[in-house]
Design an enzyme around this catalytic site. Structure first.
Site, mmCIF file in Angstrom:
data_model
loop_
_atom_site.group_PDB
_atom_site.id
_atom_site.type_symbol
_atom_site.label_atom_id
_atom_site.label_comp_id
_atom_site.label_asym_id
_atom_site.label_seq_id
_atom_site.Cartn_x
_atom_site.Cartn_y
_atom_site.Cartn_z
ATOM 1 N N TYR A 111 0.817 -1.210 0.000
ATOM 2 C CA TYR A 111 0.000 0.000 0.000
ATOM 3 C C TYR A 111 0.854 1.265 0.000
ATOM 4 O O TYR A 111 1.897 1.314 0.648
ATOM 5 C CB TYR A 111 -0.915 0.024 1.236
ATOM 6 C CG TYR A 111 -1.786 1.252 1.257
ATOM 7 C CD1 TYR A 111 -2.892 1.333 0.424
ATOM 8 C CD2 TYR A 111 -1.470 2.347 2.056
ATOM 9 C CE1 TYR A 111 -3.666 2.470 0.398
ATOM 10 C CE2 TYR A 111 -2.247 3.489 2.037
ATOM 11 C CZ TYR A 111 -3.340 3.550 1.203
ATOM 12 O OH TYR A 111 -4.111 4.686 1.168
ATOM 13 N N TRP A 113 1.054 5.662 -1.779
ATOM 14 C CA TRP A 113 0.690 6.606 -2.847
ATOM 15 C C TRP A 113 1.700 6.651 -3.975
ATOM 16 O O TRP A 113 1.422 7.182 -5.037
ATOM 17 C CB TRP A 113 0.515 7.999 -2.253
ATOM 18 C CG TRP A 113 -0.887 8.279 -1.838
ATOM 19 C CD1 TRP A 113 -1.648 7.543 -0.970
ATOM 20 C CD2 TRP A 113 -1.704 9.378 -2.276
ATOM 21 N NE1 TRP A 113 -2.890 8.125 -0.827
ATOM 22 C CE2 TRP A 113 -2.940 9.262 -1.620
ATOM 23 C CE3 TRP A 113 -1.503 10.455 -3.128
ATOM 24 C CZ2 TRP A 113 -3.984 10.170 -1.802
ATOM 25 C CZ3 TRP A 113 -2.537 11.358 -3.314
ATOM 26 C CH2 TRP A 113 -3.771 11.214 -2.656
#
Ligand SMILES: Nc1nc2c(c(=O)[nH]1)N[C@H]1C(S)=C(S)[C@@H](COP(=O)(O)OP(=O)(O)OC[C@H]3O[C@@H](n4cnc5c(=O)[nH]c(N)nc54)[C@H](O)[C@@H]3O)O[C@H]1N2
Ligand SMILES: Nc1nc2c(c(=O)[nH]1)N[C@H]1C(S)=C(S)[C@@H](COP(=O)(O)OP(=O)(O)OC[C@H]3O[C@@H](n4cnc5c(=O)[nH]c(N)nc54)[C@H](O)[C@@H]3O)O[C@H]1N2
Ligand SMILES: [Mo]
Length: 748
Positions: A111, A113
């Site tokens: 996980y 960005w």
């Protein structure tokens, strides 16, 4: 590379900006001219890109290389190796694990960005690679909205992200129709600086100026004044008490005859199951304003007046994502929907309920969809998926069963973790505990541009390029610009693109053809673009060819859309029989038989008030303050941290505290603090301010977690203090905003 000086535009999660390059160095950035309110985040970029904390060469932890020792992760003792050797070792290790333990032993949730750009998206790359290698354990949802993604489909019958991005009113519609805007958790101008994939025009601030000049009543219901733009009214609620406040508003509607019964009858199910709870017919506790006042710290009379105003004007209730990033985060989301249903305005322009306005800059804009430019991740033969924020539990409890949204299953037994594009030692809760759990897998591999705390806890570290060192295409569905992102400088050190790293591994593992399909980056980019361009042409949008786009650098797409029929609820409201929702009943579910059937006491069949383990209602002498840990205003999460931390006075991170809480502790602005609880301790720098509710402190995320060994985090990462529990057995989201702490002045 080109010699001399030149300027180009590139795109990022925090918007487009101009980059000035001299030789092989980024020397400056400047705002993107069409952006009415550009973010200051890119200013630090030149220092960050060329920072000494860039990973120069492939690095393998010495103890792991010598003896596969996994005990000392974080010890900092690395051996630098040539790319070929490091790739050989990593490929052999991945092969060994998948052949010995199966692909179920590989965690590739990864996980984070990462960076903007359609092709070099680290998550897509790592997932494609692991899929080519036979699959991996994936994760469901996000830290941002994991809990909402689980609960909201039960209520509205729509996948939550599709609802967010495609079916909410735009700021234009709000401007034209809304009279009362009640913002739980605010609509945060600092957060709308960013949007995944890019936000080229920052419009949240400018829209609020228009709301104010039109006289829209904007109420920020939040522990911090700054959670909404200047000019909004502020109701300083206690964190985690919003559901009690919403119930009390509902109680006023019900007891004063303001509930829209006709709407409830036509468009919802289950009100008759919820109403006795609201009125306290069974538990003897009416959820009245007098009941809620001490829970949420708002006067009963204020609640009554607000409820009456909401019932007599066109009212939009908005809920920030932060409210579901706490224990029982399902409840405020569900209850806001029930409150909006009782007001009967769901489906009316500028009325009803919306989520996540301001959380990212793209929400509140309305564009026509455009297909294409997706680099396939292939498909994952492994079907095991964990809720994203349960990674610590997974590592600690292999084989143990856990509940999630109606299903029960064992956690997988993870032997290898591959992370690319995220920083769990910034983003996960209770980091001291994660650090312990991190010792379990046999091998951890990380691709990263910088020596982040996660990279420092990996056995094999591959240096990755930043977007400025590679060519890409920038485009987000929540934005109406298209960018050619030029390669501005050569790779720093020996960094390689994630694609090149995975291609190198894939080739060694005999899956090169599956991963690359025989193509280089220079083959992929024009190919992805050509498909997108032909889809655009079908929609009547004429785009230049790839060479033309390169030449032009960026363009604005003619995709602004009228959102008058965009709401999921407009056709539904007009005729619920012919346009039913995707719920089992086809209506908005105030009571969900399905959720009730799960039998969860921490998420029963209708919204209820459930106090979290840690909030001001359970404050103790040892931990008397509620700590919220919002997103940082000067950057995106932990990105660019290396350079920001160099700025004089920037670290430790600033902690906002109310003057009375500061006074009792002898704290003044600028003081060095120790923030602590039973889970850990961090340093911080005091900012004494009236803009926060008494009893609450705010310490933003983003500081890198310190090296192991110390008993206090020197930089101010709030996640040494937060609680690593799921929101409930239903959502299993991240509970970052649930934490009690104490703060003390450190003697200099
Ligand atoms: N206490 C608390 N904790 C929270 C939250 C909170 O509210 N409170 N919020 C949570 C939320 S909502 C989120 S989204 C998370 C965010 O957590 P993350 O998304 O993990 O944070 P980032 O710092 O954006 O991490 C991205 C990493 O990818 C790296 N990177 C960038 N580009 C590339 C690339 O091209 N290739 C590779 N290999 N790497 C790259 C960056 O250097 C950076 O280290 O934090 C969560 N944690
Ligand atoms: N500049 C910048 N912008 C960002 C990001 C970033 O890192 N930097 N990250 C992006 C990401 S990944 C995400 S998920 C979004 C997050 O968007 P949000 O979830 O909306 O943002 P947060 O900053 O976590 O929290 C906003 C505010 O909620 C308040 N709050 C906390 N708990 C409660 C509560 O129980 N009740 C009420 N009423 N208020 C509460 C706090 O005062 C906090 O300041 O932001 C995005 N935008
Ligand atoms: Mo997020």
């Amino acid at each position: 590379m080109k010699d001399g000086r030149f300027t180009k535009v590139t795109s990022s999660h925090w918007g487009a900006f101009e980059v000035e390059v001299e030789g092989d160095t980024i020397v400056a950035t400047r705002p993107f001219a069409p952006d009415p309110s550009p973010s200051a985040i890119p200013q630090i970029l030149p220092q960050a890109v060329h920072h000494r904390s860039r990973i120069a060469r492939p690095s393998i932890r010495r103890a792991w290389l010598d003896s596969r020792d996994r005990s000392g992760r974080g010890d900092g003792d690395y051996v630098e190796l040539p790319w070929d050797e490091a790739l050989d070792i990593a490929a052999a290790e991945i092969d060994r694990i998948r052949k010995t333990h199966g692909n179920e032993a590989i965690f590739g949730g990864s996980y984070g960005w990462s960076s903007a750009g359609r092709f070099h998206h680290a998550q897509s790359q790592v997932h494609r690679f692991l899929n080519a290698a036979g699959g991996y354990v994936a994760s469901f949802g996000s830290y941002s909205t994991g809990c909402a993604q689980a609960i909201m489909p039960h209520v509205f019958g729509k996948e939550f992200l599709a609802f967010l991005y495609e079916h909410q009113d735009s700021y234009q519609t709000i401007h034209d129709n809304t009279e009362t805007l009640v913002m739980f958790g605010g609509i945060n101008p600092k957060n709308s600086q960013v949007s995944m994939g890019g936000v080229s025009e920052h419009v949240t601030g400018p829209w609020f100026e228009r709301f104010h000049s039109k006289g829209i009543f904007c109420l920020n219901v939040s522990p911090q004044r700054v959670d909404a733009p200047p000019g909004c009214d502020w109701l300083a609620v206690r964190p985690a008490s919003d559901t009690a406040l919403m119930l009390a508003l509902a109680h006023v509607l019900e007891t004063e005859g303001l509930t829209d019964r006709a709407f409830l009858d036509r468009c919802t199910v289950g009100y008759e199951r919820f109403r006795p709870y609201l009125l306290g017919e069974r538990d003897g506790t009416p959820k009245s304003p007098d009941w809620a006042a001490p829970l949420c710290g708002v006067e009963a009379e204020t609640i009554r007046a607000l409820a009456r105003r909401m019932a007599s004007t066109r009212t939009l209730i908005t809920v920030a994502w932060s409210l579901q990033r706490g224990e029982h985060g399902e409840q405020p989301y569900w209850m806001a929907s029930v409150l909006a249903a009782m007001l009967g305005q769901i489906g009316l322009p500028g009325g009803g309920v919306g989520f996540g306005y301001g959380a990212i800059g793209g929400i509140g804009k309305s564009f026509r969809g455009m297909r294409g430019m997706t680099f396939s991740q292939l498909s994952n033969p492994v079907k095991t998926v964990i809720p994203v924020a349960r990674i610590g539990d997974m590592l600690r409890n292999p084989g143990q069963p856990y509940d999630f949204n109606g299903r029960r299953g064992p956690y997988p037994d993870i032997r290898l973790i591959y992370w690319a594009g995220g920083n769990p030692f910034h983003h996960h809760q209770d980091l001291n505990r994660l650090h312990e759990a991190w010792a379990k897998p046999e091998t951890i591999i990380v691709n990263e541009p910088w020596w982040t705390p996660t990279a420092k806890r990996a056995d094999i570290v591959f240096p990755a390029t930043t977007p400025y060192e590679r060519e890409d295409i920038g485009r987000s569905p929540l934005d109406d610009y298209l960018f050619h992102m030029p390669r501005l400088i050569p790779p720093v050190g020996e960094a390689r693109d994630d694609y090149a790293i995975f291609a190198g591994l894939a080739e060694r593992m005999g899956i090169g053809e599956t991963y690359t399909e025989g193509r280089t980056v220079d083959d992929w980019l024009p190919r992805l673009y050509a498909e997108y361009r032909s889809n655009a042409a079908e929609q009547g949008i004429d785009l230049p060819d790839y060479e033309g786009l390169k030449e032009q650098n960026w363009l604005k797409l003619p995709i602004a859309a009228d959102d008058s029929r965009r709401s999921l609820f407009r056709p539904f409201r007009d005729d619920p029989e012919s346009a039913p929702l995707g719920t089992p009943s086809g209506r908005i579910e105030i009571f969900s038989e399905r959720i009730a059937g799960f039998g969860y006491d921490d998420c029963p069949g209708h919204p209820v008030w459930l106090a979290p383990q840690e909030w001001l209602g359970t404050a103790t002498a040892a931990a008397p303050l509620h700590m919220v840990s919002p997103q940082p205003s000067d950057k995106l999460h932990s990105q660019l941290e290396a350079a920001l931390a160099d700025v004089e006075g920037a670290r430790p991170e600033k902690l906002v505290i109310h003057p009375r809480d500061a006074a009792t502790r002898g704290i003044a602005t600028g003081d060095l603090l120790r923030v602590f609880n039973a889970r850990g301790a961090a340093r911080a720098r005091a900012v004494v301010s009236e803009d926060i509710r008494e009893g609450v402190v705010a310490l933003p995320t983003g500081a890198w977690f310190g090296d192991p060994g110390g008993n206090i985090d020197p930089h101010g990462n709030p996640n040494v203090l937060t609680m690593d529990v799921g929101t409930s057995r239903l959502g299993q989201g991240c509970s970052a905003h649930t934490a009690l702490v104490e703060v003390a002045r450190e003697e200099p």
